[in-house]
Scaffold this motif. Structure first.
Motif, PDB file in Angstrom:
ATOM      1  N   PHE A  56       0.818  -1.209   0.000  1.00 57.66           N
ATOM      2  CA  PHE A  56       0.000   0.000   0.000  1.00 57.66           C
ATOM      3  C   PHE A  56       0.859   1.269   0.000  1.00 57.66           C
ATOM      4  O   PHE A  56       0.510   2.252  -0.659  1.00 57.66           O
ATOM      5  CB  PHE A  56      -0.946   0.012   1.197  1.00 57.66           C
ATOM      6  N   THR A  57       1.949   1.263   0.731  1.00 54.99           N
ATOM      7  CA  THR A  57       2.810   2.458   0.726  1.00 54.99           C
ATOM      8  C   THR A  57       3.477   2.642  -0.633  1.00 54.99           C
ATOM      9  O   THR A  57       3.643   3.771  -1.099  1.00 54.99           O
ATOM     10  CB  THR A  57       3.864   2.367   1.834  1.00 54.99           C
ATOM     11  N   SER A  58       3.830   1.536  -1.287  1.00 54.65           N
ATOM     12  CA  SER A  58       4.393   1.622  -2.633  1.00 54.65           C
ATOM     13  C   SER A  58       3.355   2.149  -3.615  1.00 54.65           C
ATOM     14  O   SER A  58       3.649   3.013  -4.458  1.00 54.65           O
ATOM     15  CB  SER A  58       4.890   0.256  -3.084  1.00 54.65           C
ATOM     16  N   LEU A  59       2.116   1.661  -3.497  1.00 54.83           N
ATOM     17  CA  LEU A  59       1.041   2.127  -4.371  1.00 54.83           C
ATOM     18  C   LEU A  59       0.798   3.618  -4.173  1.00 54.83           C
ATOM     19  O   LEU A  59       0.573   4.359  -5.135  1.00 54.83           O
ATOM     20  CB  LEU A  59      -0.243   1.340  -4.086  1.00 54.83           C
ATOM     21  N   SER A  60       0.856   4.060  -2.917  1.00 54.26           N
ATOM     22  CA  SER A  60       0.642   5.480  -2.629  1.00 54.26           C
ATOM     23  C   SER A  60       1.699   6.345  -3.307  1.00 54.26           C
ATOM     24  O   SER A  60       1.372   7.393  -3.880  1.00 54.26           O
ATOM     25  CB  SER A  60       0.664   5.709  -1.113  1.00 54.26           C
ATOM     26  N   ARG A  61       2.943   5.916  -3.238  1.00 57.60           N
ATOM     27  CA  ARG A  61       4.014   6.698  -3.856  1.00 57.60           C
ATOM     28  C   ARG A  61       3.833   6.793  -5.361  1.00 57.60           C
ATOM     29  O   ARG A  61       4.070   7.849  -5.967  1.00 57.60           O
ATOM     30  CB  ARG A  61       5.374   6.070  -3.541  1.00 57.60           C
ATOM     31  N   LYS A  62       3.390   5.708  -5.969  1.00 54.93           N
ATOM     32  CA  LYS A  62       3.302   5.666  -7.428  1.00 54.93           C
ATOM     33  C   LYS A  62       2.013   6.282  -7.973  1.00 54.93           C
ATOM     34  O   LYS A  62       2.035   6.968  -9.002  1.00 54.93           O
ATOM     35  CB  LYS A  62       3.409   4.218  -7.908  1.00 54.93           C
ATOM     36  N   ARG A  63       0.877   6.037  -7.270  1.00 50.62           N
ATOM     37  CA  ARG A  63      -0.395   6.439  -7.875  1.00 50.62           C
ATOM     38  C   ARG A  63      -1.376   7.056  -6.887  1.00 50.62           C
ATOM     39  O   ARG A  63      -2.562   7.181  -7.191  1.00 50.62           O
ATOM     40  CB  ARG A  63      -1.048   5.226  -8.561  1.00 50.62           C
ATOM     41  N   GLY A  64      -0.888   7.424  -5.704  1.00 46.74           N
ATOM     42  CA  GLY A  64      -1.794   7.964  -4.699  1.00 46.74           C
ATOM     43  C   GLY A  64      -2.584   9.163  -5.173  1.00 46.74           C
ATOM     44  O   GLY A  64      -3.767   9.318  -4.831  1.00 46.74           O
ATOM     45  N   ASP A  65      -1.961  10.032  -5.973  1.00 46.43           N
ATOM     46  CA  ASP A  65      -2.664  11.234  -6.429  1.00 46.43           C
ATOM     47  C   ASP A  65      -3.763  10.925  -7.433  1.00 46.43           C
ATOM     48  O   ASP A  65      -4.588  11.793  -7.750  1.00 46.43           O
ATOM     49  CB  ASP A  65      -1.675  12.230  -7.027  1.00 46.43           C
TER      50      ASP A  65
END
Length: 286
Positions: free
Chosen positions: A223-232
């Protein structure tokens, strides 16, 4: 009776027949096809000879579903990544639903043979007698009873269900989504059970995980990796019930998806995310 009366009988039973077919197949489209075929057979039948229309229609739908379930097993062996049933979006109070199945139990039913699943659903969920189940499955009543007994043993139907009140459920789902979007590891750690499991169904149609992920630490990293890549790109659309579980519809970019959460003792134990666009065509946004 006039044709209008026969139509009224069928239409009165249609919602229950659709729900039965969906519970057996996990597919809204296939359930609708089965019920349409049942309508064709109902029209062609000598209805004057049908003593109990509801039982007759249940038998027809059950047998049609069994045929599809046997072929579906072969299709799922070649399915890309984890498989989930199509999300059933529900806004009504789960305590007033025609059945009490959750998405978690739907997944447990996948472990059963087609006959076990049918016997369990017809008897334990839809309240048919074993004599009626036996007719639907073309087995003896004692054999139908044994099928249901084996099914219960496999799905652990006596496992307690943890009901989350709507206000708390909506708060939890929004907190979980925001923590995933922002990559807030502290909040996620407080929400996830140590043995939490993520099932994500993309069906090979979109980029997706190819395996189920087990364990809070693995999920935190993901989830933290996903946030960095596509959180916005992540947008919460609406809270809803998905097969009686608290869940939500959300977007990542221009792609709609759903997530349902199984919650026990205030912690998330199971996460079910459907990304396969073929399974989301019936989503209606408020």
């Amino acid at each position: 009776m006039s044709p209008d009366v026969y139509l009224q009988i069928f239409e009165t039973r249609r919602p229950q027949l659709l729900r039965l077919a969906y519970r057996m197949l996990g597919s809204h489209a296939e359930a609708e096809d089965v019920v349409q075929e049942a309508w064709i057979r109902w029209q062609a039948a000598d209805q004057a000879q049908i003593a109990i229309p509801a039982a007759w229609l249940n038998r027809v739908v059950s047998r049609l579903c069994l045929d599809l379930m046997r072929s579906a097993r072969h299709r799922r062996e070649s399915y890309i990544g984890p498989w989930l049933p199509e999300p059933l979006i529900e806004e009504e109070d789960a305590d007033h639903r025609p059945d009490n199945l959750t998405l978690s139990l739907m997944m447990a039913l996948e472990r059963l043979s087609p006959l076990e699943r049918a016997a369990f659903l017809l008897h334990d969920v839809f309240g048919q007698s074993f004599d009626e189940v036996a007719l639907a499955l073309e087995r003896s009543p004692s054999a139908a009873r044994q099928l249901a007994v084996r099914a219960r043993a496999h799905v652990h139907i006596d496992r307690p269900r943890y009901k989350v009140e709507r206000e708390a459920a909506e708060g939890l789902t929004r907190a979980f989504f925001e923590a995933c979007k922002t990559g807030d590891a502290a909040v996620l750690s407080g929400l996830l059970a140590e043995d939490a499991v993520l099932h994500s169904d993309g069906g090979g149609k979109v980029y997706n995980l190819l395996n189920v992920i087990v364990g809070a630490q693995k999920l935190l990293r993901m989830f933290t990796s996903l946030s960095r890549k596509r959180g916005d790109e992540m947008e919460f659309v609406q809270f809803t019930l998905i097969d009686a579980l608290p869940g939500y519809v959300w977007r990542m970019g221009d792609q709609i998806q759903t997530t349902a959460l199984e919650v026990e003792d205030g912690r998330i134990t199971q996460i079910y995310t459907t990304r396969n666009p073929d399974k989301l065509t019936r989503i209606r946004l408020n």
